[in-house]
Design a protein around this motif. Structure first.
Motif, PDB file in Angstrom:
ATOM      1  N   LYS A 395       0.814  -1.218   0.000  1.00 24.61           N
ATOM      2  CA  LYS A 395       0.000   0.000   0.000  1.00 24.61           C
ATOM      3  C   LYS A 395       0.847   1.267   0.000  1.00 24.61           C
ATOM      4  O   LYS A 395       0.307   2.369  -0.004  1.00 24.61           O
ATOM      5  CB  LYS A 395      -0.933   0.017   1.218  1.00 24.61           C
ATOM      6  N   VAL A 401      -1.055   7.189   1.500  1.00 27.42           N
ATOM      7  CA  VAL A 401      -2.446   7.029   1.936  1.00 27.42           C
ATOM      8  C   VAL A 401      -3.083   8.385   2.196  1.00 27.42           C
ATOM      9  O   VAL A 401      -4.233   8.642   1.800  1.00 27.42           O
ATOM     10  CB  VAL A 401      -2.509   6.135   3.190  1.00 27.42           C
ATOM     11  N   ASN A 404      -3.938  10.235  -1.044  1.00 26.00           N
ATOM     12  CA  ASN A 404      -4.886   9.573  -1.943  1.00 26.00           C
ATOM     13  C   ASN A 404      -6.293  10.098  -1.649  1.00 26.00           C
ATOM     14  O   ASN A 404      -6.940   9.701  -0.682  1.00 26.00           O
ATOM     15  CB  ASN A 404      -4.821   8.063  -1.749  1.00 26.00           C
ATOM     16  N   LEU A 407      -9.515   7.933  -0.928  1.00 23.11           N
ATOM     17  CA  LEU A 407      -9.734   7.272   0.356  1.00 23.11           C
ATOM     18  C   LEU A 407     -10.396   8.250   1.324  1.00 23.11           C
ATOM     19  O   LEU A 407      -9.865   9.334   1.586  1.00 23.11           O
ATOM     20  CB  LEU A 407      -8.408   6.782   0.949  1.00 23.11           C
ATOM     21  N   ARG A 601     -16.544  -0.728   5.301  1.00 21.49           N
ATOM     22  CA  ARG A 601     -15.328  -0.567   4.513  1.00 21.49           C
ATOM     23  C   ARG A 601     -15.018  -1.824   3.705  1.00 21.49           C
ATOM     24  O   ARG A 601     -14.584  -1.747   2.554  1.00 21.49           O
ATOM     25  CB  ARG A 601     -14.148  -0.247   5.436  1.00 21.49           C
ATOM     26  N   TYR A 605     -14.787  -1.955  -0.367  1.00 17.91           N
ATOM     27  CA  TYR A 605     -13.573  -2.474  -0.995  1.00 17.91           C
ATOM     28  C   TYR A 605     -13.890  -3.652  -1.926  1.00 17.91           C
ATOM     29  O   TYR A 605     -13.358  -3.748  -3.031  1.00 17.91           O
ATOM     30  CB  TYR A 605     -12.597  -2.915   0.098  1.00 17.91           C
TER      31      TYR A 605
END
Length: 860
Positions: A395, A401, A404, A407, A601, A605
């Motif tokens: 990741k 993260v 991004n 997200l 979540r 996903y």
């Protein structure tokens, strides 16, 4: 033990003699092992006196002239061949023994061969070695009846009382059982110990009964004391041996050629990870645009990542610690022992010497095991490829993260990230590592389960010293996480400090809270160098990031500010931070059900993953279809299907087929008057026309060689008697098409085609594995070629066998030609095929009908 014996007065009165064995006499002679080097003069004297009661028994070291010559020769060869230098006067006893053993074995083998016996028979050889004497370098060697060598021994005593060295005082020769006294033994107190104790060996002498009780009590006390000492020494020795074994363990060492770097661009795109920050600057520089609103962000990122991988020819992901628009740093990823690893090259280090301190550093990092610590895989010290291998996290980093935008990081998720960082930092601070030293968001990696793992810690000897004055402008960004007191030093210590790690954690908390770069919003109006200059100067209040109170919980904001306090003593330690985070987590979990959040979540996903899989599957099937169509153009469909299934294509015999050959009359003359490009264009135009025509008939195009065009019907799919009719109709269609064909570079010329047809049996099969070809073999092919070469322009020359096959249908008009001489066949009556009777024309074959339907579907 000798010191204890001296304290018990066992070494001064001459009542006891202590005997110790040493294998090599060279190591026993001149031995001063009792002098440790750190004793006072008085203690050293006591130790030397204690050793006066010690006798050392060892193998006898010969000192003959022959042995000295042998030693000099060994030393000379060792120095010249192996760069080894002996420090002893003569080589040790075992060196000569091995030499003599070889000579003795050779002597026995020669003796066995002279008697006509087999020297390879171990029983015979061993038997002849028994009861044997041999004059060797080490002296007279005697083997007894059991096959054992009878050794010679020497007794050494501390004869030189001034220096305390041991010298040979007595030698014993085992073969002759003789003693030779070199010098007298020095007995402490001038007394030789008695052969029998005063109270007897079992202490049963009545005169010593009472004394024996006292001695028994004393012996028990001594035994208990010795037992305690032995246990303590054993424990310490065990720990020492265990430590040394860990230091000597070289399983961490990796050779550079053992790492496989992915060179294929598609593979590197799948295994590499691009920093979002670097990708954004990369997008600005190279003009990357996701042109469709529905285009997934991750696909767009993968395209950028593929381009970066293609340019660098390696599997890599960007190091977001230095993602300025001017430059990009890449971290290599490779495969080691079947696992993907991150490879961080230490560019400033050209060579690593394995000192004891470095081995201790490697031991510490190897033993660092925690769920929030990236595992250490190994290290390469092969100059100039000095690198550290760690666990690969797909990741990317925490910086990836946070940047991004696809997200949605709610505060429950952010608290989870912070907890992982605090747990990893707590493990380092409370363990052997003690510090991290390079804590920043780019060194907080995220694995496939969104668990944060700290990396790039430990091994300070592998790192180069970090200094603001010697650092280039493009590398200054990594100092934004450094504590002020470290920035003010001339050189930042590679291992860092615990309070410095806490300051770095405070900067990371700002990144997580705002999802912005360090020292937001000053990064928009100031350069990194200007920010660092203000940090180093003690301003009042200190220069720190601006975090609005409404962007995070009050407790987190106060924790953040305490972490980046100016004075290190004012910053909390990691245990206090853990306690504070426990309180914050308790308040956050009371608002939202963590299980509901997790399930939501996972569902999101899974939905995104299903959509991505569908897109990839559809693209794969489309490419597969194109590949199959191309394969069917090269080989017959039935043959191609067998090859796709991995089956071998066996050669096949066909009873009756019809073969067509054609070539262009005057082609050689045309080539001499045309350029190569014009010839190629001409043949391409002609055969494109031919390919379009033959598609309407049940035939298979075999190959083209120059201007020759070869077609067959009746294979690989048998069609009964229709093969002659299909070739005949095709030939008439080709003649009709070639009349209207125009040569691009010679508009006034016309193509004059010469055609030959013959029917008969043949064999067909796939030849070769690289660029395989479907080839025909047999006399039928040769005869068809003869029909073409003996024909005339714009005429179809038919053999008698094909004429008989066409007469079966009764709708083709043929006229006989005068008998001609055919090479290899003699006189042959052949025919000209003129036309087909349209009124009696038969319907197309089933294969042609199916092919026509498929073409109509494709056009639609």
């Amino acid at each position: 033990m000798m010191l204890i014996a001296k304290r018990l007065n066992m070494t001064t009165k001459g009542e006891y003699a202590f005997i110790y064995t040493e294998l090599f006499q060279n190591e026993a002679k001149g031995n001063q092992s009792w002098a440790r080097g750190n004793e006072s003069r008085e203690d050293k004297l006591k130790l030397k006196e204690a050793y006066e009661a010690l006798l050392i028994l060892s193998l006898n070291q010969p000192y003959s002239e022959k042995y000295k010559i042998f030693s000099e020769k060994v030393k000379e060869l060792a120095a010249s061949n192996y760069n080894f230098t002996y420090t002893e006067d003569v080589v040790n006893y075992f060196t000569a023994s091995f030499h003599d053993a070889v000579l003795m074995l050779c002597d026995v083998i020669n003796e066995t061969r002279s008697l006509g016996e087999n020297p390879l028979n171990g029983t015979i050889t061993t038997f002849k070695l028994k009861n044997k004497k041999f004059d060797g370098i080490s002296g007279i060697i005697t083997i007894n009846e059991k096959g054992d060598r009878i050794a010679d021994y020497a007794l050494l005593d501390q004869n030189d009382t001034l220096k305390g060295n041991f010298e040979v005082v007595l030698t014993y020769f085992g073969a002759t059982k003789e003693y030779k006294e070199v010098s007298s033994i020095h007995w402490p107190g001038g007394r030789i110990p008695k052969d029998r104790p005063r109270c007897g060996f079992d202490g049963n002498d009545p005169a010593c009964y009472k004394r024996g009780l006292k001695l028994l009590e004393m012996s028990l006390i001594i035994t208990l004391f010795l037992l305690i000492v032995i246990i303590i020494i054993g424990v310490l020795t065990y720990r020492k041996i265990r430590l040394e074994s860990k230091l000597a363990n070289m399983s961490w060492r990796v050779r550079w050629d053992e790492i496989t770097f992915v060179k294929d661009m598609r593979s590197s795109c799948m295994m590499s990870r691009l920093s979002i920050t670097s990708a954004m600057s990369f997008k600005m520089e190279h003009g990357w645009v996701c042109w469709t609103p529905s285009f997934p962000n991750n696909i767009c990122m993968q395209m950028k990542m593929c381009y970066g991988s293609f340019r660098n020819k390696k599997s890599l992901y960007l190091d977001s610690s230095s993602s300025d628009t001017e430059t990009h740093r890449f971290i290599l990823t490779g495969t080691y022992k079947g696992n993907i690893v991150a490879v961080k090259k230490v560019y400033k280090q050209k060579k690593i010497e394995l000192t004891r301190s470095i081995l201790f550093e490697l031991k510490k990092i190897r033993e660092a095991q925690h769920q929030n610590i990236a595992n250490f895989i190994g290290a390469c010290i092969d100059a100039p490829n000095v690198a550290i291998l760690t666990e690969y996290c797909p990741k990317g980093s925490l910086q990836d993260v946070l940047k991004n935008e696809s997200l949605d990081l709610d505060w429950m998720f952010r608290y989870s990230l912070i907890n992982d960082i605090v747990k990893g930092l707590s493990y380092l601070h409370n363990g052997e590592m003690a510090t991290h030293g390079r804590l920043r968001s780019s060194n907080c990696l995220v694995d496939s389960h969104f668990v944060v793992k700290l990396t790039d810690f430990g091994l300070p000897s592998f790192r180069h010293a970090e200094s603001l004055t010697s650092c280039e402008e493009k590398d200054l960004k990594k100092f934004l996480w450094k504590a002020p007191e470290l920035l003010r030093l001339p050189v930042c210590p590679p291992e860092g400090t615990t309070k410095g790690d806490v300051y770095s954690l405070g900067i990371i908390l700002q990144e997580i809270s705002l999802r912005e770069e360090p020292f937001y919003p000053f990064r928009e109006s100031m350069t990194v160098a200007e920010i660092l200059a203000r940090i180093r100067v003690k301003e009042a209040p200190p220069f720190r990031p601006v975090v609005p109170s409404e962007t995070c919980a009050p407790g987190l904001l106060s924790l953040m500010r305490s972490c980046w306090a100016e004075e290190p003593e004012d910053r909390p330690d990691v245990s206090q931070i853990k306690a504070e985070m426990r309180i914050l987590n308790r308040g956050q979990n009371g608002e939202v059900n963590i299980m509901d959040n997790l399930l939501m979540r996972m569902e999101q996903y899974a939905h995104n993953l299903e959509s991505l899989v569908e897109q990839r599957t559809a693209a794969f099937m489309e490419e597969k279809k194109k590949s199959e169509e191309l394969l069917y153009q090269v080989l017959p469909r039935s043959v191609a299907e067998q090859l796709k299934r991995g089956k071998a294509v066996e050669p096949e015999y066909f009873d009756n087929v019809t073969v067509f050959f054609s070539d262009v009359v005057g082609f050689t003359q045309m080539c001499s008057m045309s350029t190569p490009i014009q010839v190629v264009d001409f043949l391409n135009d002609l055969y494109t026309c031919f390919d379009a025509v033959i598609n309407d008939f049940d035939v298979y195009k075999v190959e083209t060689i120059g201007d020759a065009y070869m077609v067959v019907s009746g294979l690989p799919d048998r069609n009964g008697m229709r093969h002659a009719k299909e070739i005949a109709r095709m030939s008439l269609a080709l003649l009709k098409a070639v009349i209207s064909f125009k040569i691009r570079h010679r508009q006034d010329d016309t193509v004059k085609l010469r055609i030959g047809i013959h029917s008969g049996p043949c064999c067909a099969g796939v030849v070769g594995q690289k660029m395989p070809r479907y080839c025909l073999f047999g006399d039928t092919i040769n005869t068809a070629s003869r029909m073409e070469s003996t024909g005339e322009a714009l005429k179809i020359h038919v053999s008698p066998e094909t004429k008989v096959a066409l007469d079966y249908f009764g709708n083709f008009k043929l006229v006989p030609r005068e008998a001609i001489e055919v090479k290899g066949k003699g006189k042959m009556q052949t025919y000209w095929l003129l036309s087909e009777n349209e009124a009696a024309r038969v319907t197309p074959s089933p294969a042609v009908q199916k092919r026509s339907k498929d073409q109509i579907k494709r056009r639609r």
